[in-house]
Structures are given as C-alpha cells and as structure tokens.
Design a protein around this motif. Structure first.
Motif, PDB file in Angstrom:
ATOM      1  N   MET B 275       0.812  -1.013   0.107  1.00 29.34           N
ATOM      2  CA  MET B 275       0.156   0.128   0.074  1.00 29.34           C
ATOM      3  C   MET B 275       0.732   1.381  -0.217  1.00 29.34           C
ATOM      4  O   MET B 275       1.919   1.317   0.680  1.00 29.34           O
ATOM      5  N   GLN B 276       0.406   2.124  -0.618  1.00 27.04           N
ATOM      6  CA  GLN B 276       1.199   3.285  -0.562  1.00 27.04           C
ATOM      7  C   GLN B 276       0.072   4.829  -1.032  1.00 27.04           C
ATOM      8  O   GLN B 276      -0.903   4.444  -1.683  1.00 27.04           O
ATOM      9  N   CYS B 277       0.616   5.705  -0.593  1.00 26.90           N
ATOM     10  CA  CYS B 277      -0.083   7.201  -1.227  1.00 26.90           C
ATOM     11  C   CYS B 277       0.779   8.095  -1.683  1.00 26.90           C
ATOM     12  O   CYS B 277       1.990   7.895  -1.659  1.00 26.90           O
ATOM     13  N   GLY B 278       0.269   8.820  -2.872  1.00 28.80           N
ATOM     14  CA  GLY B 278       1.345   9.712  -3.643  1.00 28.80           C
ATOM     15  C   GLY B 278       0.407  10.866  -3.947  1.00 28.80           C
ATOM     16  O   GLY B 278      -0.849  10.916  -4.295  1.00 28.80           O
ATOM     17  N   GLY B 279       1.000  12.106  -4.044  1.00 32.47           N
ATOM     18  CA  GLY B 279       0.185  13.206  -4.639  1.00 32.47           C
ATOM     19  C   GLY B 279      -1.003  13.580  -3.598  1.00 32.47           C
ATOM     20  O   GLY B 279      -2.079  13.380  -3.816  1.00 32.47           O
ATOM     21  N   SER B 309       4.256   1.565   4.474  1.00 34.29           N
ATOM     22  CA  SER B 309       5.645   1.922   4.189  1.00 34.29           C
ATOM     23  C   SER B 309       5.831   3.373   4.271  1.00 34.29           C
ATOM     24  O   SER B 309       4.934   3.955   5.048  1.00 34.29           O
ATOM     25  N   GLU B 310       6.790   3.953   3.642  1.00 36.32           N
ATOM     26  CA  GLU B 310       7.011   5.509   3.713  1.00 36.32           C
ATOM     27  C   GLU B 310       7.510   6.035   5.252  1.00 36.32           C
ATOM     28  O   GLU B 310       6.568   6.653   5.461  1.00 36.32           O
ATOM     29  N   VAL B 311       8.587   5.724   5.171  1.00 34.09           N
ATOM     30  CA  VAL B 311       9.146   6.219   6.861  1.00 34.09           C
ATOM     31  C   VAL B 311       8.975   7.735   7.217  1.00 34.09           C
ATOM     32  O   VAL B 311       8.321   7.993   8.297  1.00 34.09           O
ATOM     33  N   PRO B 405      11.654   4.828   1.790  1.00 36.29           N
ATOM     34  CA  PRO B 405      11.450   6.226   1.441  1.00 36.29           C
ATOM     35  C   PRO B 405      10.003   6.362   0.969  1.00 36.29           C
ATOM     36  O   PRO B 405       9.248   5.409   0.616  1.00 36.29           O
ATOM     37  N   ALA B 406       9.267   7.533   1.076  1.00 32.62           N
ATOM     38  CA  ALA B 406       8.146   7.796   0.578  1.00 32.62           C
ATOM     39  C   ALA B 406       8.124   8.094  -0.863  1.00 32.62           C
ATOM     40  O   ALA B 406       6.871   7.802  -1.337  1.00 32.62           O
ATOM     41  N   SER B 407       8.973   8.339  -1.485  1.00 30.28           N
ATOM     42  CA  SER B 407       9.157   8.531  -2.868  1.00 30.28           C
ATOM     43  C   SER B 407       8.392   7.518  -3.679  1.00 30.28           C
ATOM     44  O   SER B 407       8.822   6.333  -3.341  1.00 30.28           O
ATOM     45  N   ASP B 408       7.637   7.836  -4.620  1.00 26.67           N
ATOM     46  CA  ASP B 408       6.486   6.911  -4.820  1.00 26.67           C
ATOM     47  C   ASP B 408       7.064   5.500  -5.601  1.00 26.67           C
ATOM     48  O   ASP B 408       6.775   4.477  -5.355  1.00 26.67           O
ATOM     49  N   PHE B 409       8.239   5.809  -6.393  1.00 21.74           N
ATOM     50  CA  PHE B 409       8.676   4.525  -7.242  1.00 21.74           C
ATOM     51  C   PHE B 409       9.729   3.927  -6.337  1.00 21.74           C
ATOM     52  O   PHE B 409       9.876   2.652  -6.631  1.00 21.74           O
TER      53      PHE B 409
HETATM   54 CA    CA Z   1       4.561   7.729  -1.934  1.00 25.55          CA
END
Ligand code: CA
Ligand code: CA
Ligand code: CA
Ligand code: CA
Ligand code: CA
Lengths: 511, 511
Positions: B275-279, B309-311, B405-409
């Motif tokens: 799972m992730q979020c972005g923008g 994720s996404e510390v 990292p939270a960086s999407d890719f």
């Molecule tokens: Ca992200």
C-alpha cells in the motif's frame, strides 16, 4: 593480430618506472625473455605488471613515472607484481600542491578543420537535430514514454530532417529533499540538459502539477511557461487520451520547426566533446587514453571545448593537474571540486578506493592510483582552461575539467548537461555504451576487443600496444572520426539505436 | 457529483479536534453556515482547515485527535487555518514510547475469500505470469532493452499464457561504493526483486563481466550460474548480434516453461499487497486512506500479507504504532528503522519536513505531521506483525511495516523486492502510476479526480467525503477489486500498458 607465439613484449611508460606491463595477448610463461634480456620467473597475464628490477619491501613501485604503490614484500626482477604486493599510497594532500603554470603551455593553433553542424540562435552548434521532451518528475515518465511511441510512429516519418525524439526522464523531481544542499546538482543538471545544443533550442516540459520540482524551474530564461509547459493535472485535460494528445501536439509543433534546419559548415572550434573511460584495464593508460589525449590536444589547438571528468580517477593525479591550470583560480577550483568529493565519499563511509572494479583488477590495474594515472592521460597536455561543478554549463573554449563521478552514465549525463555534443568513450573490458542525445564514439584499448566486438567498437587503439600504430596515428584517427561523426556519420551505437538511460547525480537524500 | 451550491460541509476526524476540513468542491465563501451553526469569517478552499473554536496563540491545533501544530497567532472560530498559522511540532522522541500491546488486538478471521493465482514451487502465489530479466549493471540496460523489443515481437505471440516480459534495469551495479554500509540496500533489493512471486521462479541474469556487482550476487540460492547468467564480455560471443541472440534464447527457454502455467484457486491468505499514497491532499486521510485501511484489515483477517511503508510519513505517528506492535521486538524494530532514517536525512542536512510538496500544501496539508496522520491511517487497526528493513523479503502473514522512503517509485520498487504481488496506490492530486511487474489499483481521494481521470483511476473514494458512501463501503469495494485484479482483471494502468521505471534506493555514494 598478435599471436600467442609472438615475441615477448612489455610496455614501460616512463624511464623512471621499475614495472612494465606484459603486452602479449595470452600473457607470458616463466622463462620468457624480452629483447632487453629480462627473463620472467613466473607466469604473467596480459596487462599485468612485471618487475623490471628487484624491488625491496617498502620500496616505491613506479609506473607513468609516478608512485603507484609500495612493495608489501620483496619482489624479484622478472616476477609478477600482483595486486596483493602493492600497498596503496595515501591520496596527495591539497597542501603545497604545485602552483598554476598553465599560461606557459603553448600549443600551436590548428587551422582549417570544419564539420557540418546545426547552428543554434545562441551561437552553439549541434551535431544532431533532436527533439527533447523534458520532464519535471518521475511520475510523468510512463506517460511520456507512451506518448513517445505515438510520436515516433505517427510524427517522425513526416519530419525526415529530424534525427530523433528523446525523453529526459529521471527518478528525481519529488520524493527528494529539494532544499538540501545536494539538491542544487540534479536541479541544474535538468535545467542544463534541456539546453543541450543538440536539441536546437526547442523546449517542451511535461510536468505533473503537485511535484516539488515545479516545471518552471526547468524553463530557460526568457521562455514562456504557458507555451513550453504542460501539466498532466491541468483541469482542462480529461482522461488519459487528452493528456497524451497534448504531449503529441506540443511535440508536433516543435518537430515542424526542427525539420526546417539544415547542416552548415562550422569551424571545429564549435565542437564540445566529452571524454570518458569505462571498463578500464592496464592498456587504457597505454593505448586508448593517450591516443584520446592526443586527439584532445588537436581539438584544443583547433579551438574546441573538450571536457575530461571522473573525479575519483583524477584525484590521485591532482599534483599533475594544478601546474597545468591556466591560472591559480582554476587550480583552486580543481582542489575545491576534489575536496568536495572527498567529503561526499567520506559521508557515505567510502573513499576513492571504492572506484576500482573486479574487471579493472583482472585487467591488471592494482589500485585507484594506477587507474588514475592511466585515466588522466586522456586530458592530453593542454592548459586546463576552466573547471565546472557537476552539471554546470560550459561557457569556455579549451580543455575543461567537468567534475563528475566516474560512474559511466552519471558522468555522461553530467557532460550532456555541460553542453557536450559528442562523447568519446574508451574501454578496455568492453561496454556497449550509447546515449540518445549525442553520438558516442567507442575506442578499444586492445585489438582483441575490437575483433570480438567488431560492430560495437568504432576505433581500435590496440595496435599501439603491438607497435603497429603510434599514439599520434590513432590520435589523428580519433580526431578525424570526431569531425565525421559530428557531421552526421553514424557510430555503431547509433546504427543499433543502442541507448542507455540518463542517470542523474543526486548527492542529497530521498524522502 | 457535488455541486458548488451544495450545503456547506466540513469533515471532523475526532471529537477532540478543534479544526475540520471543508468538503465542498469549490470551497466556501465568508458567511457560509454549517448545520452546526458555525459561520465562516473568510473564504476557505476545499480540503483546507476551518477553526471550529477560537484558538489562542500557542495553543495546540488538533486533527485526527493528534496535535498537528501550534497556533502562531490567535485564530478566530470560523477562520481559515492557513499553513502559515501552524507551527510544526518536533518529531516524537523515541524515548518513553508506549509499549507493545498488539498481542491484545484481535480481529475476527474472515474466511472463504479466494482468488485465481499462479502457484510457485516455493509456496508463494503470483497474480501475473511474467518473465523478468535481471541485470547486474547499468551498462547492459540498453542492450537488454534492444533484446526486449525482439522478445516482445518474435517470442511473446508464441506464448499466449505469459502476461509480459520485464527488464529489471537500474542505475546501480558499478560506479558505486559497493562496500559502503549503504550498499546492502540496493544489493538485497536487486536480489529480492528477481524472486518476486509474479516471476514464477524463472530466473535469468544479464551481466557485463567487469562490473562491481558480479551477477552471481543476484542468483537465488541453489541455482546454477552456468544456466542462469550470461555475461556480454564472454569471449564466446562475437558481435552485437550474438550477444542479443543469447539473451533472446535464454528468454525463449524460460517463456516456454512459463507458458505452461495456469491460474488456480488460492486462498486470499496467499496475497501480498503493498500500500502507498502519493500526490496526497487533505482528503487522503479522510477518504481513500481510511477506506484502504479498512480493506487492509479485511486482508489481514483473511490471512494475507499487507505492507505499509513511507518512513517520513509514519515518523510522526510512531507513538500510535508502537502500541500496535505484535511484541516488543517489533516495536523496537519500528524505532530502529525510523531512527536509521532520521540519521540518513540528517546526513544530507534534511529532515522529515522535506517530505511535503507544493501539491500537498495546495491540497490543504499544513505540514508533515498532518500528512503523516492521514498517511498512517491506511495501516488500518491490525496488530503490526513484523518490520522489514528497505528491500528485505517478507516472510510473514499479517500487517507488515516495510521501511521505505515515501518517494513513489522508490517505495514501489522496495515493496516489489519485499514480495508484493499487487499494489494499491491512493492519490489526491493525481498521478498516473503504473508498474510492469504487478497490477496497480489507483484510488482517488476526491470524486472530481475520478471524473477527470476516468480512465486512470480504478476506485473513487471521494463519495465518502460527500456522505454518499461509507468508509466500510469503499473498503469492501477495494477488497473485492483486489481479489478480482489478483485473478487477472486489468487495472487502468495495465489497460494502457502504462509503466514507470523502477527506482533503486541507494543510500551509499556514487564513485
Ligand atoms: Ca509515496
Ligand atoms: Ca573511467
Ligand atoms: Ca567512467
Ligand atoms: Ca534453470
Ligand atoms: Ca505518501
């Protein structure tokens, strides 16, 4: 082609050297005798070092007239100077370096050499006629690649004078610490990539909308954001189809303009050549790099801009470079860039010794000092006219030190940002290097590589090792090929449309 | 679709909150009155915060029941709580965090849910049937892409049961400090990427020969280097044609095997969802992320593996996570990963505040604390069963914190290495995210985005903000879609074959 049965041959680089490298392709057996009377006491592979005299424990080992290490044990004359016997010296200190003396170096001008290039309004000259699509953030890369397929299929056939379309995609733009000190490097790299002379001043930037690196930051001064930038999140764009259409239409308008351009005769002084080595072996510093250094001198004499780079591979030769600096400011800038890199590596608990690869060592290079001595030779003998921090744009003629990592595609990307319009890449072990934005001329250090990779290597410098050609011969061959390729002749990488992705240098953290 | 003339509506997340966000699409004008009687004293854009009570200078501003900042000036009831009025709190200290209590959290099991997947010999199950070509170094990427075109054109049509071929190319492998402490991350990421369940245990690795990251390092245990690895510098390969042929032939042998595979009914417990979020915007924490959190709980109840994720986006919620750790070891591991990231950012002279983007702020998020509270909601309410360092492979069921990292890719690439077979990505501002190796389900936080990007967004969670659906409704919708997509249903990104490149996380230096 040299046979395994050929006469034993070694190559000594300098009268002070107490080691030389074995030139014979299959290496040499114990008992092999050189014409000078030296007899091998053990097997030595090609490219590896033989002791020309007895070397005492702790004594300096010299190649290129420089100390490349200290003997870790006594080494008998005629034995193999293995990597394990060579203790690496410390990097030269930045204190008490020789002062700048470059103004005293005078190479005779070389006149009358020209190439057929694409003149730009800003005075720069391209060697190819390419449309570049800049991107502000990694999020849009997939969509731009999708549009690129349509552009190549639907538009390019209509514009036969355009050589290609490239997307400047990258993993930067968001999810990065954009205010950290390291961020200046990737940002100016992206800014300057869009201005590469091979892109004919036609700029278009695809952004997302919410990214940290706002697309305006990539816009050259004086250009309008409304005309040159599209944002995928724009409320006027409904659905993926409209987003892709918008990119295709922006490309179409620019391709029309680029298609009207024609090659014109330009002086060789309009060239901007980037030089690099990769997959190096002990022959790199003997054949390909000296020949490229000779070609670099010819280019400088013809008034061109020539860049050498790869900080970790010149760090150990800093004491040979500061005296060549055109003035003390340039000498100080050399030190500034190398000191910056020392700190950057130390921050990651590494140092310049992290540069060498298994292939380097198998190829006979004992350590980074020996590698550096062979690498820096490609800078020739000209005064160093200027120094660029990573990704800065070159604005000077002559020999420039463009500070970059030695990593092949990171270096190539930074040299592109600095304005390189043609890349010369020397290789010992072999690498299928190609870039979409500029032609890449590949030079092999050994003839065996050229024979095996006959359709990937453009120039063979291996004949220098066998005595079948001189450094000057191959240097002139490279210089003439540079002019031909700059005028449109295809390199092998271009023939196969073989291109590697750009790799941004981001010394800052990811978030 | 909510009209601009609709009834004024705000969303308050917790009874203790003294701010709420404006839900109305066009924002609200001064004088607008909510059903509770609160009246706006100024214009407030959609997603931005309104003060529900007078807030004194220095007083805590609460959203999600948590302190997201302190008032930098007095804020009157009904006014816009602008970013500039919100002073960011310090990150929670690692000392005196609440102890693990996760063992006490009991969610009822959810039985009977299945999907149609590809079973692997090691017990894992893929959601797609893909051939992956691993690469050890950036140098070979161009050649692999060249071979890939031939494979797609000449081979794939013969193997209709294979979903695709992906090249795991990257900018790593050489020109990097391979012995620096940071190098462990990209190396294990590449090792584990090749073992992703969607690749059916068919491994092939293309190397160069002289690179630092020798291809054997990428070989799963028990596999033979002779069978699975090719090196372009191999002396038996003459010319570019033979190099490409070799890659094509290796691919052909593996495609034959993959083509024999068929989907089988598998329990939902065999899923590994990342799972992730972005923008993100202020609705991320109100609509899409809570709905995904509900779906995550359903997955955990069904026995699946679910990663968040996404510390930098959970760092400020560490005090909410340690009590959910299954045991104290897991709680300590959470702290270990966040402390590592604090140091990593500090090394680059940055901190977690570097995470937020202009789009986040335009979307109503004042700072990383508010963003984190909205981000961490997607972890649902399950106990945290385990913690992975970046790129480690998951070997547990349940909810896992995979530190990235939270960086999407970068996050997506690391979750792939951890074994993710399906990605769920929530977005507020909109991003056209796609990956070649796994299906990506995109969930919008607002209906406006789904309406505009109708053919990019798979699920709209915006109806939660307008009261037209509950978090549970959309949570179940996401859960059911996960099972469908895992069984072969196409996502929008797959429909367009829209894929973004992988992005390796390399905390070590480039050389
Ligand atoms: Ca992200
Ligand atoms: Ca080099
Ligand atoms: Ca290099
Ligand atoms: Ca096999
Ligand atoms: Ca996020």
């Amino acid at each position: 082609m040299q046979r395994a049965t050929a006469k034993p041959l070694y190559i000594r680089m300098h009268a002070d050297d107490n080691v030389a490298i074995v030139a014979n392709r299959a290496g040499l057996h114990p008992g092999a005798e050189f014409s000078c009377g030296l007899r091998l006491v053990e097997q030595i592979p090609q490219g590896h070092k033989v002791a020309l005299a007895d070397i005492r424990e702790g004594e300096a080992i010299r190649r290129y007239g420089e100390v490349i290490g200290y003997a870790d044990a006594p080494i008998a004359k005629g034995s193999w100077v293995r990597e394990s016997l060579v203790r690496m010296p410390n990097a030269p200190s930045f204190d008490n370096l020789p002062k700048s003396n470059g103004a005293a170096i005078r190479l005779p001008p070389l006149e009358g050499y020209t190439f057929e290039g694409y003149r730009n309004a800003d005075g720069s000259v391209g060697t190819r006629n390419i449309l570049a699509i800049s991107t502000s953030v990694q999020c849009v890369a997939g969509t731009v690649e999708f549009a690129l397929e349509r552009i190549r299929k639907e538009l390019l056939p209509k514009y036969p004078n355009v050589d290609g379309v490239v997307a400047i995609t990258h993993a930067y733009g968001c999810g990065v610490a954009i205010n950290a000190p390291g961020a200046a490097v990737p940002i100016r790299t992206l800014q300057n990539l869009a201005r590469n002379p091979n892109f004919g001043s036609e700029v278009m930037i695809v952004g997302l909308g919410c990214e940290k690196l706002q697309p305006e930051l990539l816009l050259p001064e004086g250009m309008s954001a409304d005309d040159e930038i599209m944002r995928m999140q724009d409320e006027g764009l409904t659905g993926f189809g409209e987003i892709v259409d918008e990119i295709v239409q922006m490309a179409d308008a620019r391709l029309k303009v680029l298609n009207e351009r024609r090659r014109e005769t330009c002086p060789a002084s309009a060239l901007v050549v980037g030089m690099q080595c990769g997959g190096s072996d002990a022959f790199s510093g003997v054949t390909a790099n000296p020949a490229l250094g000779f070609a670099a001198d010819l280019l400088v004499r013809a008034g061109a801009t020539v860049m050498f780079s790869e900080v970790t591979e010149v760090r150990d030769a800093i004491h040979l470079l500061t005296p060549r600096a055109a003035n003390q400011e340039v000498a100080d800038a050399l030190v500034r860039e190398m000191a910056w890199y020392d700190r950057y590596l130390a921050g990651g608990e590494a140092d310049r010794s992290a540069n060498t690869t298994p292939g380097n060592k198998e190829g006979g290079l004992s350590n980074i000092v020996e590698k550096a001595m062979g690498s820096v030779i490609k800078s020739g003998t000209s005064p160093i006219a200027g120094v660029l921090a990573p990704g800065e744009r070159a604005s000077q003629k002559g020999l420039i030190f463009a500070a970059t990592p030695a990593s092949d595609f990171v270096c190539g990307t930074l040299q592109l940002a600095s304005g390189m319009t043609l890349h010369v890449f020397t290789t010992g072990r072999g690498t299928p290097y190609g870039l979409a934005a500029v032609p890449v001329i590949k030079v092999s250090t050994r003839s065996e590589l050229k024979q095996r990779w006959h359709d990937l290597i453009d120039v063979d410098a291996g004949s220098i090792a066998t005595g079948d050609a001189t450094i000057e011969d191959v240097g002139w061959e490279i210089f003439r090929l540079i002019l031909d390729v700059a005028s449109g002749r295809e390199t092998w990488a271009e023939h196969w449309k073989l291109t590697n992705a750009l790799a941004l240098f981001n010394p800052g953290p990811v978030t």
